[in-house]
Design an enzyme around this catalytic site. Structure first.
Site, PDB file in Angstrom:
ATOM      1  N   CYS A  37      -4.736  -2.875   1.393  1.00 43.80           N
ATOM      2  CA  CYS A  37      -5.466  -4.181   1.560  1.00 43.80           C
ATOM      3  C   CYS A  37      -4.587  -5.165   2.457  1.00 43.80           C
ATOM      4  O   CYS A  37      -3.370  -4.986   2.495  1.00 43.80           O
ATOM      5  CB  CYS A  37      -5.732  -4.777   0.320  1.00 43.80           C
ATOM      6  SG  CYS A  37      -6.753  -3.831  -0.843  1.00 43.80           S
ATOM      7  N   ARG A  91      -4.864  -1.829   8.858  1.00 37.83           N
ATOM      8  CA  ARG A  91      -4.674  -1.264   7.406  1.00 37.83           C
ATOM      9  C   ARG A  91      -6.027  -0.587   7.016  1.00 37.83           C
ATOM     10  O   ARG A  91      -5.798   0.158   6.017  1.00 37.83           O
ATOM     11  CB  ARG A  91      -4.431  -2.208   6.454  1.00 37.83           C
ATOM     12  CG  ARG A  91      -3.012  -2.938   6.983  1.00 37.83           C
ATOM     13  CD  ARG A  91      -2.739  -4.085   6.160  1.00 37.83           C
ATOM     14  NE  ARG A  91      -1.538  -4.673   6.064  1.00 37.83           N
ATOM     15  CZ  ARG A  91      -0.816  -4.743   5.249  1.00 37.83           C
ATOM     16  NH1 ARG A  91      -0.778  -4.072   4.034  1.00 37.83           N
ATOM     17  NH2 ARG A  91       0.834  -5.196   5.336  1.00 37.83           N
ATOM     18  N   TRP A 137      -9.760  -2.631   0.572  1.00 37.64           N
ATOM     19  CA  TRP A 137     -10.055  -1.126   0.646  1.00 37.64           C
ATOM     20  C   TRP A 137     -10.343  -0.787  -1.053  1.00 37.64           C
ATOM     21  O   TRP A 137      -9.528  -0.783  -1.713  1.00 37.64           O
ATOM     22  CB  TRP A 137      -8.797  -0.306   1.137  1.00 37.64           C
ATOM     23  CG  TRP A 137      -9.112   1.292   0.982  1.00 37.64           C
ATOM     24  CD1 TRP A 137      -8.926   1.960   0.095  1.00 37.64           C
ATOM     25  CD2 TRP A 137      -9.685   1.923   2.081  1.00 37.64           C
ATOM     26  NE1 TRP A 137      -9.505   3.285   0.111  1.00 37.64           N
ATOM     27  CE2 TRP A 137      -9.910   3.377   1.607  1.00 37.64           C
ATOM     28  CE3 TRP A 137     -10.148   1.875   3.290  1.00 37.64           C
ATOM     29  CZ2 TRP A 137     -10.395   4.452   2.275  1.00 37.64           C
ATOM     30  CZ3 TRP A 137     -10.520   2.852   3.996  1.00 37.64           C
ATOM     31  CH2 TRP A 137     -10.648   4.229   3.498  1.00 37.64           C
ATOM     32  N   ASN A 151      -3.555  -6.912  -3.646  1.00 38.07           N
ATOM     33  CA  ASN A 151      -3.491  -5.499  -3.022  1.00 38.07           C
ATOM     34  C   ASN A 151      -2.571  -4.894  -4.168  1.00 38.07           C
ATOM     35  O   ASN A 151      -1.829  -5.246  -4.639  1.00 38.07           O
ATOM     36  CB  ASN A 151      -2.627  -5.747  -1.686  1.00 38.07           C
ATOM     37  CG  ASN A 151      -2.320  -4.333  -1.205  1.00 38.07           C
ATOM     38  OD1 ASN A 151      -3.084  -3.215  -1.432  1.00 38.07           O
ATOM     39  ND2 ASN A 151      -1.440  -4.213  -0.159  1.00 38.07           N
ATOM     40  N   GLY A 152      -3.141  -3.550  -4.603  1.00 34.83           N
ATOM     41  CA  GLY A 152      -2.437  -2.577  -5.341  1.00 34.83           C
ATOM     42  C   GLY A 152      -3.559  -2.365  -6.707  1.00 34.83           C
ATOM     43  O   GLY A 152      -4.462  -2.315  -6.402  1.00 34.83           O
ATOM     44  N   GLU A 189      11.571  20.699   0.489  1.00 36.62           N
ATOM     45  CA  GLU A 189      11.070  19.531   1.349  1.00 36.62           C
ATOM     46  C   GLU A 189      12.493  18.732   1.472  1.00 36.62           C
ATOM     47  O   GLU A 189      12.614  18.091   2.631  1.00 36.62           O
ATOM     48  CB  GLU A 189      10.097  18.713   0.552  1.00 36.62           C
ATOM     49  CG  GLU A 189       9.898  17.348   1.096  1.00 36.62           C
ATOM     50  CD  GLU A 189       9.219  17.340   2.566  1.00 36.62           C
ATOM     51  OE1 GLU A 189       9.098  16.221   3.169  1.00 36.62           O
ATOM     52  OE2 GLU A 189       8.912  18.460   3.041  1.00 36.62           O
ATOM     53  N   LYS A 201      13.816  17.629   5.204  1.00 39.30           N
ATOM     54  CA  LYS A 201      14.032  16.296   5.841  1.00 39.30           C
ATOM     55  C   LYS A 201      15.501  16.072   6.365  1.00 39.30           C
ATOM     56  O   LYS A 201      15.550  15.450   7.033  1.00 39.30           O
ATOM     57  CB  LYS A 201      13.710  15.176   4.290  1.00 39.30           C
ATOM     58  CG  LYS A 201      12.097  14.860   4.234  1.00 39.30           C
ATOM     59  CD  LYS A 201      11.616  14.151   5.222  1.00 39.30           C
ATOM     60  CE  LYS A 201      10.180  14.531   5.580  1.00 39.30           C
ATOM     61  NZ  LYS A 201       9.717  15.870   5.981  1.00 39.30           N
ATOM     62  N   GLU A 232      15.883  17.753   9.473  1.00 38.05           N
ATOM     63  CA  GLU A 232      15.060  17.079  10.704  1.00 38.05           C
ATOM     64  C   GLU A 232      15.782  15.882  11.095  1.00 38.05           C
ATOM     65  O   GLU A 232      15.761  15.846  12.524  1.00 38.05           O
ATOM     66  CB  GLU A 232      13.734  16.497  10.057  1.00 38.05           C
ATOM     67  CG  GLU A 232      12.764  17.938   9.721  1.00 38.05           C
ATOM     68  CD  GLU A 232      11.333  17.324   9.624  1.00 38.05           C
ATOM     69  OE1 GLU A 232      10.495  17.603   9.946  1.00 38.05           O
ATOM     70  OE2 GLU A 232      11.328  16.583   8.354  1.00 38.05           O
ATOM     71  N   HIS A 282      21.492  35.394  -7.137  1.00 36.48           N
ATOM     72  CA  HIS A 282      21.106  36.294  -6.192  1.00 36.48           C
ATOM     73  C   HIS A 282      21.542  36.419  -4.608  1.00 36.48           C
ATOM     74  O   HIS A 282      20.982  36.837  -3.727  1.00 36.48           O
ATOM     75  CB  HIS A 282      19.575  36.315  -6.316  1.00 36.48           C
ATOM     76  CG  HIS A 282      19.105  37.082  -7.759  1.00 36.48           C
ATOM     77  ND1 HIS A 282      19.177  38.300  -7.909  1.00 36.48           N
ATOM     78  CD2 HIS A 282      18.772  36.132  -8.828  1.00 36.48           C
ATOM     79  CE1 HIS A 282      18.581  38.403  -9.304  1.00 36.48           C
ATOM     80  NE2 HIS A 282      18.507  36.918  -9.763  1.00 36.48           N
ATOM     81  N   LYS A 300       5.295  15.002  16.645  1.00 36.74           N
ATOM     82  CA  LYS A 300       4.883  14.528  15.312  1.00 36.74           C
ATOM     83  C   LYS A 300       3.754  15.561  14.979  1.00 36.74           C
ATOM     84  O   LYS A 300       3.459  15.965  13.772  1.00 36.74           O
ATOM     85  CB  LYS A 300       4.083  13.380  15.703  1.00 36.74           C
ATOM     86  CG  LYS A 300       3.354  12.822  14.337  1.00 36.74           C
ATOM     87  CD  LYS A 300       4.467  12.375  13.397  1.00 36.74           C
ATOM     88  CE  LYS A 300       3.688  11.874  12.005  1.00 36.74           C
ATOM     89  NZ  LYS A 300       4.550  11.946  10.879  1.00 36.74           N
TER      90      LYS A 300
END
Length: 609
Positions: A2, A27, A74, A98-99, A481, A485, A488, A504, A604
Site C-alpha cells: 500500500c 506499488r 492492496w 500498510n501491513g 540458496e 547468493k 552471484e 561423503h 535478470k
C-alpha cells in the site's frame, strides 16, 4: 504494498494528496482514498478501482482541509470495495495503514466488549479504534498513540489524524517503511521519498520501531520503547529517480528490506485472516482438484528451483502428496515420465525463462495440468499455463533474487496447505495453526532483518575467503540458496551441501581457511546438525551457525560465530532462515566492492538457452 501520504499544509491539500498517491501507483493497489480535516470535522472520500475514480470525487467535492491523509490499498483483510478502502475512522480518529495486524481479531473482540462497533472487514480499523479509545480514556494524542502501538502485533506503517488536532499527524513504522518530509512550515509523511518529492527534498527515514508526532514546527520522534530518537535529515536530489533506492545503497539491499511488505501482500492473496484458512485465487480454487492429484512436479531454474525444493518438503510433509523438483534445463531433455494425475508447477519470477518455457511445452504435450507460480501476469508462462498462482513481489531490479524468492515460498506454502485440506491430510485446527504462522511472517522477517549489524561485522571476515561451504539438514535448499547468493554477488566460490552428506566427501574441504555457514533451527534434527558442526570444528573449520535462541544456547561455544534468527513455527523456518543469508551475501559483496545490483555475466531473466 500500500501507499501512504500525509500532509500538514497551509492551503487545501486534497489535490496534493491525490497527486502523491499517483506517484505511488507503481506499488499496485485496488482502491484509494483520502481524509481531510477541517473545522474539527473529518471528511473521507474513498473509491475502489483506479485512482482516477478517487480523483473525480475529490475534484467535485472541493474540500477545504489543509491537513489530510491518503492511501492506495492492496486488499489484505476484506474485499476491495469502498467500505474496506482506507482511510478508516473511529470517533475522532482517522488512519491509513500498510501491513498486517496479526492479532486484530483479539483486539477487535476486546474493543467490541467495550461497546465499540466496527464497519469494515479489515484488520486496519482496530488501529483507529485503539487510538480513539485511548483519547476517550483521557490520554493525550501522543500517549494514546504509544499505548495503541503497544497492543499491535505485526508489521505496519501508520499515519493518523485527529478531528480536534489541526496541527498534528501521528506516524509509526514497524517492518514497513515510512518517511517524514520536512518543509517550510509544512510537514509530510509518506511511504517513501517519492511520495513527498513534489513538496520537499528534505527527508527523515524512520528506523524500524520508530513512531512520531508531526506538527508544522517539525517532528518529535521516539523509538519503540518511547524514548526520544534523533534521526538525520537527508537531502534527496532528483527524488523522482534517486528515491527509488530510498536510504539504501543498492537495490538488492532495498529489496531485502521490502520483504515484510511484499510477503504481507502475497499472503493477502492466499489467506482469509478472519476464517484462518487458506483461500487460493479463484483460478486455482476452481480448477485444481487436489484430491485427484497423485504427484506434484515442480520445474524451475536458479533461485526459483530452490524455492521448488523447499516446496517439495511442504507438499510431502503437510499434504502427503509425492513431489519432485527438477531443474528445467535437465527436465526438458530427460523425457520424464508423468502420470495423468500429475500437477506440474512452474516457478519463475519473469515468466519468460527459456528452459522453463520449454519444460512447460513438454508437460502440455503430455496432457498434464499446469500451474505457474509467477510474478509477471502478462508473461508467456502465465498465459500458457492452465492456472496462475501470482507471487505479488513487485518489480525486482537487483539481478540476485531476494523478495521474489520469499514471495514464491509463501505462494507455494499456501498451495501446499490448501492441498492438504482438500485431501483431508490436516484438520481445520492444523490449517489454522499454519495460517497463523504465515500471518506472523511479516513481523518475524522484519525481526530477522535486525541481524544486519552482526552480519556486517562477519562479512569483513568472510570477504577474505576463497571458498565457503553452506550446510543444512532439512534446510538443505536454503543452504543451496545461501551459497548461490554469495557466489552471484561476491564472486566467492560457494557450495551448498546437505549436512548428512558431509562425511561423503565435502569434509575433505574443511580447514581453517574455509568458512562453513550452517542453517540449523532448533528442531527434531538439531542434534544431528550439532554433530556435524562439531565434526567441522574438530578439523579446525570455522562454523557460522544461523539458528534461533534455543539452538544457539544448545550449541554453546562450538560455533566460530553465530547469527540469531527469531524463533518461529517450523513450517515457516525456511523463509525466515534465508534472510540473514541474503544480508550476508550482500554485505560480503559490498566489502569486496563488486557491482551488487548487476553482477558480471548475469542477466535478470535468462530468455535464451
Amino acid at each position: 504494498m500500500c501507499g501512504i501520504i500525509g500532509i500538514l499544509g497551509n492551503q487545501p491539500v486534497a489535490l496534493d494528496l491525490v497527486e502523491s498517491l499517483r506517484r505511488l501507483e507503481y506499488r499496485g493497489y485496488d482502491s484509494a482514498g483520502v481524509c481531510l480535516l477541517h473545522d474539527n470535522e473529518l471528511t473521507r472520500l474513498r473509491a475502489p478501482g483506479k485512482l482516477q475514480n478517487l480523483n473525480t470525487l475529490v475534484a467535485k467535492a472541493e474540500l477545504p482541509g489543509v491537513i489530510g491523509i491518503g492511501h492506495t490499498r492492496w486488499a489484505t483483510h476484506g474485499k476491495a470495495n469502498e467500505s474496506n478502502a482506507h482511510p478508516h475512522a473511529a470517533g475522532r480518529v482517522a488512519i491509513v495503514h500498510n501491513g498486517i495486524i496479526e492479532n486484530f481479531r483479539e483486539l477487535r473482540e476486546e474493543l467490541q466488549r467495550e461497546g465499540r462497533s466496527f464497519n469494515t472487514e479489515t484488520d486496519s480499523e482496530v488501529i483507529a479504534h485503539l487510538i480513539d479509545f485511548g483519547l476517550e480514556q483521557g490520554l493525550a494524542p501522543k500517549e494514546a498513540m504509544h499505548k495503541a502501538l503497544g497492543k499491535l502485533r505485526g508489521a505496519f506503517a501508520i499515519a493518523a489524524i485527529i478531528s480536534d488536532q489541526p496541527d498534528l499527524i501521528l506516524a509509526a513504522r514497524k517492518g514497513s517503511p515510512l518517511v517524514i518530509g520536512v518543509g517550510d512550515g509544512q510537514m509530510y509523511v509518506g511511504s517513501d521519498a517519492l511520495a513527498v518529492a513534489p513538496f520537499t527534498d528534505r527527508v527523515i527515514y524512520l528506523d524500524d520501531g520508530d513512531w512520531a508526532v508531526v506538527s508544522r514546527a517539525g517532528a518529535e520522534i521516539f523509538d519503540e520503547a518511547g524514548k526520544p530518537a534523533d534521526r538525520a535529515t537527508h537531502i534527496v536530489q532528483g527524488a523522482g529517480a534517486a528515491a527509488e533506492k530510498g536510504n539504501h545503497r543498492h537495490f538488492m539491499q532495498k529489496e531485502i528490506y521490502e520483504q515484510p511488505d511484499f510477503i504481507g501482500r502475497t499472503l493477502s492473496a492466499y489467506i482469509d485472516a478472519f476464517a484462518h484458512t487458506v483461500a487460493l485465487p479463484a483460478d486455482a480454487r476452481n480448477n485444481i482438484d487436489f484430491a485427484k492429484i497423485d504427484r506434484i512436479q515442480i520445474v524451475a531454474c536458479g533461485t526459483a528451483f530452490y524455492a521448488g525444493l523447499v516446496a517439495r518438503y511442504w507438499f510431502e510433509q503437510i499434504a502427503g502428496i509425492g513431489a519432485d523438483a527438477d531443474i528445467a534445463s535437465e527436465f526438458r531433455y530427460r523425457s520424464p515420465v508423468l502420470s495423468p494425475n500429475t500437477l506440474a508447477i512452474f516457478v519463475t519470477q519473469s515468466g519468460e525463462t527459456a528452459d522453463t518455457r520449454a519444460a512447460l511445452d513438454y508437460c502440455k504435450s503430455k496432457g498434464v495440468q499446469t500451474a505457474a507460480v509467477v510474478n509477471v501476469l502478462t508473461s508467456t508462462i502465465a498465459r500458457e499455463c492452465d492456472i496462475v498462482l501470482p507471487t505479488h513481489a513487485g518489480v525486482e531490479i537487483g539481478v540476485a533474487s531476494t523478495k521474489a524468492f520469499t514471495a514464491q515460498l509463501c505462494t507455494l506454502l499456501a498451495t501446499a496447505i490448501a492441498a492438504a485440506r482438500a485431501r483431508q491430510a490436516i484438520t481445520a485446527e492444523q490449517e489454522a495453526e499454519h495460517v497463523q504462522a504465515m500471518l506472523e511472517l511479516p513481523r518475524i522477517v522484519a525481526d530477522a532483518l535486525k541481524t544486519e549489524e552482526d552480519v556486517q561485522a562477519l562479512a569483513v571476515e568472510l570477504a577474505k575467503a576463497r571458498d565457503v561451504l553452506y550446510l543444512g539438514r532439512g534446510h538443505y535448499p536454503i543452504a543451496l540458496e545461501g551459497a548461490l547468493k554469495l557466489k552471484e554477488v561476491s564472486y566467492i566460490h560457494a557450495e551448498g551441501y546437505a549436512s548428512g552428506e558431509l562425511k561423503h566427501g565435502p569434509i575433505a574441504l574443511i580447514d581453517e581457511e574455509t568458512p562453513v555457514v550452517m542453517t540449523a533451527p532448533y528442531d527434531e534434527l538439531f542434534e544431528k546438525s550439532l554433530s556435524n558442526l562439531e565434526e567441522v570444528s574438530a578439523r579446525h573449520g570455522r562454523v557460522l551457525l544461523v539458528s534461533d535462541r534455543p539452538g544457539l544456547d544448545k550449541a554453546k561455544d562450538a560455533p566460530w560465530a553465530t547469527l540469531e534468527v527469531p524463533t518461529c513455527a517450523s513450517v515457516i523456518q525456511p523463509i525466515v532462515a534465508v534472510i540473514p543469508l541474503q544480508l550476508l551475501a550482500y554485505h560480503v559483496a559490498v566489502e569486496k566492492g563488486t557491482d551488487v545490483d548487476q553482477p558480471r555475466n548475469l542477466a535478470k531473466s535468462v530468455t535464451v538457452e
